[in-house]
Write a protein that holds these residues in place. Sequence first.
Motif, PDB file in Angstrom:
ATOM      1  N   TYR A  33       0.886  -1.366   0.178  1.00 47.69           N
ATOM      2  CA  TYR A  33      -0.155  -0.032   0.204  1.00 47.69           C
ATOM      3  C   TYR A  33       0.765   0.971   0.434  1.00 47.69           C
ATOM      4  O   TYR A  33       0.552   1.959   0.999  1.00 47.69           O
ATOM      5  N   ARG A  34       2.031   0.865  -0.968  1.00 49.69           N
ATOM      6  CA  ARG A  34       2.532   2.429  -0.662  1.00 49.69           C
ATOM      7  C   ARG A  34       2.438   3.958  -1.678  1.00 49.69           C
ATOM      8  O   ARG A  34       2.365   4.392  -0.973  1.00 49.69           O
ATOM      9  N   ASN A  35       0.993   3.603  -1.666  1.00 50.71           N
ATOM     10  CA  ASN A  35       0.019   4.833  -2.118  1.00 50.71           C
ATOM     11  C   ASN A  35      -0.346   5.749  -1.624  1.00 50.71           C
ATOM     12  O   ASN A  35      -0.446   7.126  -1.281  1.00 50.71           O
ATOM     13  N   TYR A  36      -0.891   5.079  -0.013  1.00 51.28           N
ATOM     14  CA  TYR A  36      -0.609   5.476   1.534  1.00 51.28           C
ATOM     15  C   TYR A  36       0.073   6.401   2.028  1.00 51.28           C
ATOM     16  O   TYR A  36       0.329   7.015   2.927  1.00 51.28           O
ATOM     17  N   LEU A  37       1.859   6.567   1.218  1.00 56.17           N
ATOM     18  CA  LEU A  37       2.746   6.204   2.158  1.00 56.17           C
ATOM     19  C   LEU A  37       3.478   7.582   1.309  1.00 56.17           C
ATOM     20  O   LEU A  37       4.946   7.673   0.853  1.00 56.17           O
ATOM     21  N   GLN A  38       3.070   8.063   0.710  1.00 55.62           N
ATOM     22  CA  GLN A  38       3.358   9.050  -0.228  1.00 55.62           C
ATOM     23  C   GLN A  38       4.282  10.436   0.316  1.00 55.62           C
ATOM     24  O   GLN A  38       4.992  11.109   0.028  1.00 55.62           O
ATOM     25  N   GLU A  39       3.913  10.835   1.413  1.00 59.16           N
ATOM     26  CA  GLU A  39       4.136  12.568   1.914  1.00 59.16           C
ATOM     27  C   GLU A  39       5.603  11.749   2.098  1.00 59.16           C
ATOM     28  O   GLU A  39       6.190  11.027   2.874  1.00 59.16           O
ATOM     29  N   PRO A  40       6.810  12.496   1.852  1.00 57.30           N
ATOM     30  CA  PRO A  40       8.163  13.036   1.881  1.00 57.30           C
ATOM     31  C   PRO A  40       8.649  12.219   3.263  1.00 57.30           C
ATOM     32  O   PRO A  40       9.318  11.673   3.472  1.00 57.30           O
ATOM     33  N   PHE A  41       7.698  12.770   4.162  1.00 55.56           N
ATOM     34  CA  PHE A  41       8.225  12.335   5.383  1.00 55.56           C
ATOM     35  C   PHE A  41       8.190  10.648   6.223  1.00 55.56           C
ATOM     36  O   PHE A  41       9.234  10.344   6.680  1.00 55.56           O
ATOM     37  N   PHE A  42       7.792   9.853   5.790  1.00 56.92           N
ATOM     38  CA  PHE A  42       7.405   8.011   5.317  1.00 56.92           C
ATOM     39  C   PHE A  42       9.070   7.846   4.646  1.00 56.92           C
ATOM     40  O   PHE A  42       9.450   6.697   5.234  1.00 56.92           O
ATOM     41  N   GLU A  43       9.464   8.748   3.881  1.00 59.49           N
ATOM     42  CA  GLU A  43      10.450   7.701   3.317  1.00 59.49           C
ATOM     43  C   GLU A  43      11.783   8.434   3.857  1.00 59.49           C
ATOM     44  O   GLU A  43      12.717   7.328   3.412  1.00 59.49           O
ATOM     45  N   THR A  44      11.548  10.284   4.982  1.00 56.32           N
ATOM     46  CA  THR A  44      13.059   9.520   6.103  1.00 56.32           C
ATOM     47  C   THR A  44      12.983   9.100   7.099  1.00 56.32           C
ATOM     48  O   THR A  44      14.144   8.270   7.448  1.00 56.32           O
ATOM     49  N   ILE A  45      11.750   8.206   7.121  1.00 51.98           N
ATOM     50  CA  ILE A  45      11.443   7.824   8.446  1.00 51.98           C
ATOM     51  C   ILE A  45      11.935   6.136   8.328  1.00 51.98           C
ATOM     52  O   ILE A  45      12.806   5.294   8.803  1.00 51.98           O
ATOM     53  N   SER A  46      11.868   5.891   6.466  1.00 54.42           N
ATOM     54  CA  SER A  46      12.425   4.579   6.637  1.00 54.42           C
ATOM     55  C   SER A  46      13.621   4.982   6.050  1.00 54.42           C
ATOM     56  O   SER A  46      14.554   4.310   6.372  1.00 54.42           O
ATOM     57  N   LYS A  47      14.645   5.386   5.973  1.00 54.38           N
ATOM     58  CA  LYS A  47      15.928   5.508   5.298  1.00 54.38           C
ATOM     59  C   LYS A  47      16.294   5.445   6.893  1.00 54.38           C
ATOM     60  O   LYS A  47      17.487   4.871   7.502  1.00 54.38           O
ATOM     61  N   VAL A  48      16.279   6.739   7.893  1.00 53.93           N
ATOM     62  CA  VAL A  48      16.557   6.676   9.131  1.00 53.93           C
ATOM     63  C   VAL A  48      16.676   5.115   9.865  1.00 53.93           C
ATOM     64  O   VAL A  48      17.806   5.702  10.414  1.00 53.93           O
ATOM     65  N   ALA A  49      15.434   4.506   9.891  1.00 55.16           N
ATOM     66  CA  ALA A  49      15.219   3.991  10.542  1.00 55.16           C
ATOM     67  C   ALA A  49      15.950   2.528   9.693  1.00 55.16           C
ATOM     68  O   ALA A  49      17.133   1.915  11.161  1.00 55.16           O
ATOM     69  N   SER A  50      15.866   3.029   8.829  1.00 52.40           N
ATOM     70  CA  SER A  50      16.877   1.617   8.300  1.00 52.40           C
ATOM     71  C   SER A  50      18.245   1.575   8.422  1.00 52.40           C
ATOM     72  O   SER A  50      18.818   0.237   8.525  1.00 52.40           O
ATOM     73  N   ALA A  51      18.730   2.962   8.594  1.00 51.88           N
ATOM     74  CA  ALA A  51      20.299   2.658   9.133  1.00 51.88           C
ATOM     75  C   ALA A  51      20.499   2.862   9.980  1.00 51.88           C
ATOM     76  O   ALA A  51      21.104   1.766  10.112  1.00 51.88           O
ATOM     77  N   SER A  52      19.765   2.264  11.334  1.00 47.51           N
ATOM     78  CA  SER A  52      20.109   1.917  12.283  1.00 47.51           C
ATOM     79  C   SER A  52      19.522   0.215  12.474  1.00 47.51           C
ATOM     80  O   SER A  52      19.738  -0.294  13.771  1.00 47.51           O
ATOM     81  N   ASN A  53      18.978  -0.368  11.727  1.00 44.84           N
ATOM     82  CA  ASN A  53      18.836  -1.965  11.448  1.00 44.84           C
ATOM     83  C   ASN A  53      17.123  -1.962  12.153  1.00 44.84           C
ATOM     84  O   ASN A  53      17.253  -2.846  12.724  1.00 44.84           O
ATOM     85  N   LEU A  54      16.306  -0.836  11.962  1.00 41.88           N
ATOM     86  CA  LEU A  54      15.072  -0.925  13.330  1.00 41.88           C
ATOM     87  C   LEU A  54      13.851  -1.068  11.968  1.00 41.88           C
ATOM     88  O   LEU A  54      13.781  -0.618  11.201  1.00 41.88           O
ATOM     89  N   GLU A  55      13.073  -1.999  12.605  1.00 40.49           N
ATOM     90  CA  GLU A  55      11.778  -2.691  11.870  1.00 40.49           C
ATOM     91  C   GLU A  55      11.155  -1.067  12.116  1.00 40.49           C
ATOM     92  O   GLU A  55      10.928  -1.016  13.737  1.00 40.49           O
ATOM     93  N   VAL A  56      10.487  -0.755  11.699  1.00 37.83           N
ATOM     94  CA  VAL A  56       9.475   0.873  11.784  1.00 37.83           C
ATOM     95  C   VAL A  56       8.270   0.266  10.526  1.00 37.83           C
ATOM     96  O   VAL A  56       8.112   0.190   9.696  1.00 37.83           O
ATOM     97  N   TYR A  57       7.303   1.045  12.067  1.00 38.90           N
ATOM     98  CA  TYR A  57       5.617   0.631  10.848  1.00 38.90           C
ATOM     99  C   TYR A  57       4.702   1.857  11.698  1.00 38.90           C
ATOM    100  O   TYR A  57       5.395   3.069  12.437  1.00 38.90           O
ATOM    101  N   VAL A  58       3.937   2.049  10.247  1.00 38.54           N
ATOM    102  CA  VAL A  58       3.217   3.412  10.907  1.00 38.54           C
ATOM    103  C   VAL A  58       2.147   2.334  11.008  1.00 38.54           C
ATOM    104  O   VAL A  58       0.903   1.446  10.396  1.00 38.54           O
ATOM    105  N   ILE A  59       0.909   3.155  12.047  1.00 38.97           N
ATOM    106  CA  ILE A  59       0.178   2.328  12.723  1.00 38.97           C
ATOM    107  C   ILE A  59      -1.211   2.511  13.262  1.00 38.97           C
ATOM    108  O   ILE A  59      -0.629   3.706  13.520  1.00 38.97           O
ATOM    109  N   GLY A  60      -1.969   2.752  13.456  1.00 40.38           N
ATOM    110  CA  GLY A  60      -2.573   2.423  13.613  1.00 40.38           C
ATOM    111  C   GLY A  60      -4.141   3.663  13.104  1.00 40.38           C
ATOM    112  O   GLY A  60      -4.169   3.192  12.510  1.00 40.38           O
TER     113      GLY A  60
END
Length: 471
Positions: A2-29
């Motif tokens: 469901y990438r189409n729900y995640l088009q706001e640029p900040f999702f990309e930023t969160i994705s990059k930052v978390a992955s750089a530290s090897n952390l799993e990350v989710y948007v929820i709720g």
Amino acid sequence: MYRNYLQEPFFETISKVASASNLEVYVIGGFVRDAFLGRKSKDVDIVVLGSGIDLAHAVAAELPGHPSVNFYSNFGTANLRSEGWEIEFVGARKESYQRDSRKPLVENGTLEDDQNRRDFTINALALCLNPERFGELIDPFGGREDLHTKTIRTPLDPDITFSDDPLRMMRAIRFATQLDFAIQESTRDSISRNSERIEIVSMERVIDELNKIILSPVPSRGFLLLHQTGLLQRIFPEFCLLEGVEKKNGLSHKDNFYHTLQVLDNVARESDDLWLRWAAILHDIAKPQTKRFEEGHGWTFHGHEDKGSRMVKPLFRRMRLPLNEKMKYVEKLVLLHLRPIVLSKEEVTDSAIRRLIVEAGDEVNDLLLLCKADITSKNEVKVKRYLRNLELVKIKIADVTERDRLNNWQPPISGNDIMDAFVISDPKDIGRVKLAVREAILDGNIPNEHGAAREFMLKKGGELGLKRKSH
Ligand code: ATP
Ligand code: MG
């Protein structure tokens, strides 16, 4: 995906930052739920398998303008604002509850633990943000299906979910009302079983949810659910007293509980104002206390508007509603709610209309709206007659307002201007000139401006034979 729900640029930023530290990350709720429902929301909840506070700081450093981070070490949460979005970060957690408090013991957990602690299946949906799984839906409880069938259901045994945090009972009814969903039967039965647990929730939180119910498109749905489950009796017993019909000598009165809910729905169709909706809820609140049976006449509720208006403050105080001008507004509308319809029944004098205008002040239109919403008889002839009468009152109010406006209106030329210009021997001449200027402006013969009015004044004075002063 469901990438189409995640088009706001900040999702990309969160994705990059978390992955750089090897952390799993989710948007929820709520954000995920609303995305599937096509509802706009500006709140985003991020869950990370790690420290939410650390992630928030790392993300903020990469976002445009480097927004500041608010964080709460003892809760392990952090939030920031970015371009109109409110983003909340929290580490995945496991919660356990004690019987006397809705504050859980918290420990670090898995995504599954975190989804288990969510209130409803539709609020437990998560979308993964890590690059290789970007947009993957994690839906362990069938929340997606419940969105389709418009169902509110707890992920776990509802008795545990509700007993752990009884506020969730209010939330269930709030979401059902806001989204026009049904509460699954076993979930609803569980609310009935656990309704007394609402006592451990602070009034502020309860009212927060109640106000969201009141602000929904058809608020009566929420009130009926609150009533059926026994919650209404616990949070708002005064309202429950409105229920019931008494019959004497073959005469009955209407059930004021259902009548009030209909008035509330009627108002809700016309206005989004929370306080006007509260006025609808409380307009007949004193009917139970003022009910009498008068022989040869039937049921009466004399003075219920006055007594009801005086009940507003103690009620607002108990319910932790604001004791400010909003409360005064509700008091005023409750007090005056019968007046327009009473006026419409008699031969009305200007002064009676004027008194209502003065007493209602800026609220006169809201009062008329409430009054119209209050016409709920089953007898269509009666309804039509009342509505017609109310229209007459509206016209009279507009008429008197307009005439008063003109009476109070002052032309741009004063008596002093006239005395400065002419030698006045008869003071009545001042009035004559002034009136002529006034009429000329009202008739549209000259513009409503000082220059034009002065010119006209000089001409008029000349016509009346007044002598100019020499300066
Ligand atoms: P809205 O923002 O419209 O009120 P929401 O679902 O976003 O709806 P929030 O109160 O913002 O509600 O909470 C965000 C998420 O946190 C919810 O979707 C839910 O998963 C979880 N949540 C909130 N309150 C509770 C609670 N009392 N018990 C369990 N989970 C909760
Ligand atoms: Mg939210």
